[in-house]
Each structure stands twice: as C-alpha cells, then as structure tokens.
Design a protein around this motif. Structure first.
Motif, PDB file in Angstrom:
ATOM      1  N   UNK A   5       1.531   3.262  54.891  1.00 14.24           N
ATOM      2  CA  UNK A   5       0.629   2.963  53.770  1.00 14.24           C
ATOM      3  C   UNK A   5       0.844   3.965  52.648  1.00 14.24           C
ATOM      4  N   UNK A   6       0.981   5.226  53.048  1.00 16.49           N
ATOM      5  CA  UNK A   6       1.185   6.286  52.059  1.00 16.49           C
ATOM      6  C   UNK A   6       2.505   6.077  51.338  1.00 16.49           C
ATOM      7  N   UNK A   7       3.518   5.701  52.102  1.00 19.61           N
ATOM      8  CA  UNK A   7       4.826   5.437  51.511  1.00 19.61           C
ATOM      9  C   UNK A   7       4.693   4.342  50.454  1.00 19.61           C
ATOM     10  N   UNK A   8       3.982   3.266  50.819  1.00 21.81           N
ATOM     11  CA  UNK A   8       3.801   2.172  49.870  1.00 21.81           C
ATOM     12  C   UNK A   8       3.018   2.604  48.644  1.00 21.81           C
ATOM     13  N   UNK A   9       1.987   3.405  48.856  1.00 16.08           N
ATOM     14  CA  UNK A   9       1.144   3.731  47.703  1.00 16.08           C
ATOM     15  C   UNK A   9       1.689   4.876  46.842  1.00 16.08           C
ATOM     16  N   UNK A  10       2.611   5.664  47.367  1.00  7.98           N
ATOM     17  CA  UNK A  10       3.182   6.727  46.530  1.00  7.98           C
ATOM     18  C   UNK A  10       4.580   6.365  46.038  1.00  7.98           C
ATOM     19  N   UNK A  11       5.206   5.424  46.709  1.00  5.91           N
ATOM     20  CA  UNK A  11       6.577   5.088  46.352  1.00  5.91           C
ATOM     21  C   UNK A  11       7.595   6.015  46.990  1.00  5.91           C
ATOM     22  N   UNK A  12       7.144   6.944  47.813  1.00  4.98           N
ATOM     23  CA  UNK A  12       8.058   7.857  48.503  1.00  4.98           C
ATOM     24  C   UNK A  12       8.457   7.268  49.854  1.00  4.98           C
ATOM     25  N   UNK A  45      -1.786  14.554  46.414  1.00  3.88           N
ATOM     26  CA  UNK A  45      -0.779  15.611  46.330  1.00  3.88           C
ATOM     27  C   UNK A  45       0.625  15.015  46.348  1.00  3.88           C
ATOM     28  N   UNK A  46       0.832  14.042  47.205  1.00  3.85           N
ATOM     29  CA  UNK A  46       2.150  13.418  47.306  1.00  3.85           C
ATOM     30  C   UNK A  46       2.538  12.700  46.019  1.00  3.85           C
ATOM     31  N   UNK A  47       1.581  12.024  45.410  1.00  3.79           N
ATOM     32  CA  UNK A  47       1.860  11.350  44.138  1.00  3.79           C
ATOM     33  C   UNK A  47       2.207  12.383  43.070  1.00  3.79           C
ATOM     34  N   UNK A  48       1.465  13.467  43.121  1.00  7.61           N
ATOM     35  CA  UNK A  48       1.710  14.572  42.185  1.00  7.61           C
ATOM     36  C   UNK A  48       3.142  15.074  42.322  1.00  7.61           C
ATOM     37  N   UNK A  49       3.548  15.293  43.559  1.00  9.39           N
ATOM     38  CA  UNK A  49       4.903  15.781  43.842  1.00  9.39           C
ATOM     39  C   UNK A  49       5.934  14.757  43.377  1.00  9.39           C
ATOM     40  N   UNK A  50       5.677  13.498  43.694  1.00 12.69           N
ATOM     41  CA  UNK A  50       6.594  12.432  43.308  1.00 12.69           C
ATOM     42  C   UNK A  50       6.851  12.457  41.805  1.00 12.69           C
ATOM     43  N   UNK A  51       5.788  12.598  41.060  1.00 10.85           N
ATOM     44  CA  UNK A  51       5.901  12.598  39.600  1.00 10.85           C
ATOM     45  C   UNK A  51       6.589  13.849  39.077  1.00 10.85           C
ATOM     46  N   UNK A  52       6.194  14.985  39.640  1.00 11.54           N
ATOM     47  CA  UNK A  52       6.822  16.237  39.206  1.00 11.54           C
ATOM     48  C   UNK A  52       8.322  16.218  39.521  1.00 11.54           C
ATOM     49  N   UNK A  53       8.673  15.711  40.707  1.00 15.59           N
ATOM     50  CA  UNK A  53      10.087  15.612  41.078  1.00 15.59           C
ATOM     51  C   UNK A  53      10.832  14.721  40.096  1.00 15.59           C
ATOM     52  N   UNK A  54      10.213  13.586  39.752  1.00 19.87           N
ATOM     53  CA  UNK A  54      10.897  12.657  38.862  1.00 19.87           C
ATOM     54  C   UNK A  54      11.001  13.227  37.450  1.00 19.87           C
TER      55      UNK A  54
ATOM     56  N   UNK B 124      -1.788  14.848  33.794  1.00 14.31           N
ATOM     57  CA  UNK B 124      -0.935  13.667  33.790  1.00 14.31           C
ATOM     58  C   UNK B 124      -0.254  13.465  35.145  1.00 14.31           C
ATOM     59  N   UNK B 125       0.241  14.576  35.680  1.00 13.13           N
ATOM     60  CA  UNK B 125       0.921  14.458  36.964  1.00 13.13           C
ATOM     61  C   UNK B 125      -0.059  14.060  38.062  1.00 13.13           C
ATOM     62  N   UNK B 126      -1.289  14.471  37.887  1.00 14.77           N
ATOM     63  CA  UNK B 126      -2.298  14.126  38.884  1.00 14.77           C
ATOM     64  C   UNK B 126      -2.698  12.654  38.784  1.00 14.77           C
ATOM     65  N   UNK B 127      -2.793  12.173  37.551  1.00 14.56           N
ATOM     66  CA  UNK B 127      -3.294  10.812  37.359  1.00 14.56           C
ATOM     67  C   UNK B 127      -2.206   9.755  37.451  1.00 14.56           C
ATOM     68  N   UNK B 128      -1.033  10.104  37.010  1.00 15.06           N
ATOM     69  CA  UNK B 128       0.050   9.145  37.138  1.00 15.06           C
ATOM     70  C   UNK B 128       0.213   8.231  35.948  1.00 15.06           C
ATOM     71  N   UNK B 129      -0.099   8.718  34.747  1.00 16.99           N
ATOM     72  CA  UNK B 129       0.149   7.917  33.554  1.00 16.99           C
ATOM     73  C   UNK B 129       1.596   8.141  33.139  1.00 16.99           C
TER      74      UNK B 129
END
Lengths: 130, 130
Positions: A5-12, A45-54, B124-129
DNA sequence: GCTAGTGGTTCCAGTCACTGGAAGGTCAAG
DNA sequence: CTTGACCTTCCAGTGACTGGAACCACTAGC
C-alpha cells in the motif's frame, strides 16, 4: 498499512522502502506476523524522501532535510543554502552539457552525412582540437 | 607519459584511468618496467570521456561517442545520425535540469532564509505540490 | 480442509562507476 | 644508500538501489 500500500501511495518500489529501513531512514513497526506496519507519519516521511530524491538530493542530504523538517527550531536559512548550493550544481551541469552539445553540433554540421567515411572534424578531434 | 601525468592533464584520478583500462576503454602500451605508457591519442580519448562522463553519459554511451571519431570504417551518415541522436538526448537532459532548477529556484526565492522555522522548501516537499 | 494466488519476509548477489588501502616494485635526487 | 614520489596488482567498499531464491502469511473459491 502494509508495504505494498505504501509503495502504491508513495510511488516508491517496495524494495526501495525496505532499503530505506535498512539504512534507518524510515523504520516502521512490525505486526505480529512480521509484516511491516506503516503509519501515516512513515508514509509522509517516505513521500518527503521521494520528492527530495527526485530533486537531486542525496540520501544523506535527505537525512539532513528530514532532521531539519522535524526540528521545529531549525532555521530556514539552512535549508535555503542547501537549495542554493544544489542550484549551483545544476547550473554547472547545464553549462557543461551545453559545451558538449556545441561540440557535437559542430561535428554533425560538418559531416557530409553521406556513405563515405571521411569526416574531417572527427579527425581533428582525434588529434586534439576540441 | 606515465599515468600521473595523464591524471594531471585530464583531471581524472589515476585510479579511474586504470579502471578505464580494466573495462577496455583506453588501453595504453606498457614500458619495460611495467608502467603504463600513454600517447597523445590516449590522453585525448580520456579527456573526451572525462567530459562526457561529467555530463551524465554512461560508460557505454561514452564508448558509442568515442566510436564517432574512432571507427575509420563508418559512414559519415552514421556519425551524423549518432551525433544528432546524442544532441537530442542532451537537449532532454538540459530541459530536465532546467525544470529541476526552476523548482528549486522558486522555492528558494520564497524562503526568507532567516532563523525562523517556516520554510517553503520543506513545506513543498512535505505536501507534494510537485 | 485444500489449493491457488497474491503479497509479505529474509538474505545474498549483482549493478555501475568508481574509490580506498595494503603490499610491494621502480626511479631520480641528495 | 636511503628517502620519497610514483608506479604496480589485488581485494574490498561505496551509494542507491535491484533481482532472485526460498520461504511464510493471508484470502477466496471449491
């Protein structure tokens, strides 16, 4: 919330999420069956990381950003200088790309584009005229 | 020319230059004492690789780029189309970097950079815009 | 209850492009 | 003849995953 579920919702990929646990970036609780149990904050946190990585931040930079994010007392100047340094890095890359591009463009422009092997610019490059 | 001289003149670490020999990218002659002996052409190839690598081209892509001026048998049309394909790739890379840059720039511009904790970059990284 | 299928677990290996370090050979200067 | 820089090989580690084997857990249908 299971890892899928986490994989699906974060895209990781799940693999990556497990790897992030390995390196102590996001360490979820465990259910009685041994499954990882993610809560909202983990996903966040995972979404945050995903975005920062990208955005081109390294894992260690992500760690720093996360700690800044979690530290309510942090100065925004810390984050800003990190971002500005990244921008400089990007600018350098763009400039270098532009120079390789122009080299290749010159090369292409001077090639006859026919079936014969002669291409004087290539010969020049081979000799050292860049 | 020994490996140290080549390292200085190309900016590549000696370790990396040896690695390039390992993977058959640049294979210098050997002196009687076992030392690698580089000639001008080797140095030029290495400089080219250095530049291409620093721009995000893989080793295999470097191999392809090198073949642009190393293969005496190729038709110049092959050279031209390879070069043009690479240029397209570079353009795409530049565009991606540009968009990355502008995202970071916007965020940094909106960050006060003071000692207070509000920071749009983190938000931004937290929210995902994205 | 049995079986299939999906999804979870660990662990080990591989990837790419280096990078570091040990252990030792070579060479020019003093 | 020693010092120190420079060279050699080989083996191991890095970062950030990724693939695969082998096995356990849960759900649905029969």
């Amino acid at each position: 919330m299971n890892i899928g579920d986490v994989a699906r919702s974060t895209g990781l990929p799940a693999k990556t999420i497990r790897y992030y646990e390995d390196i102590d970036l996001v360490t979820p609780a465990r259910a009685s069956n041994g499954y990882r149990e993610y809560v909202e904050q983990d996903v966040h946190r995972l979404s945050f990381i995903q975005r920062a990585r990208s955005l081109g931040f390294s894992i260690d930079e992500c760690r720093l950003l996360l700690s800044l994010y979690n530290d309510k007392q942090r100065a925004s100047s810390d984050v800003k200088s990190l971002a500005l340094a990244k921008i400089d890095e990007i600018d350098r890359k763009i400039e270098e790309l532009g120079s390789l591009r122009s080299t290749l463009k010159t090369l292409a422009d001077h090639c006859h584009g026919n079936s014969r092997p002669d291409c004087p610019i290539l010969e020049e490059m081979a000799k050292g005229v860049s």
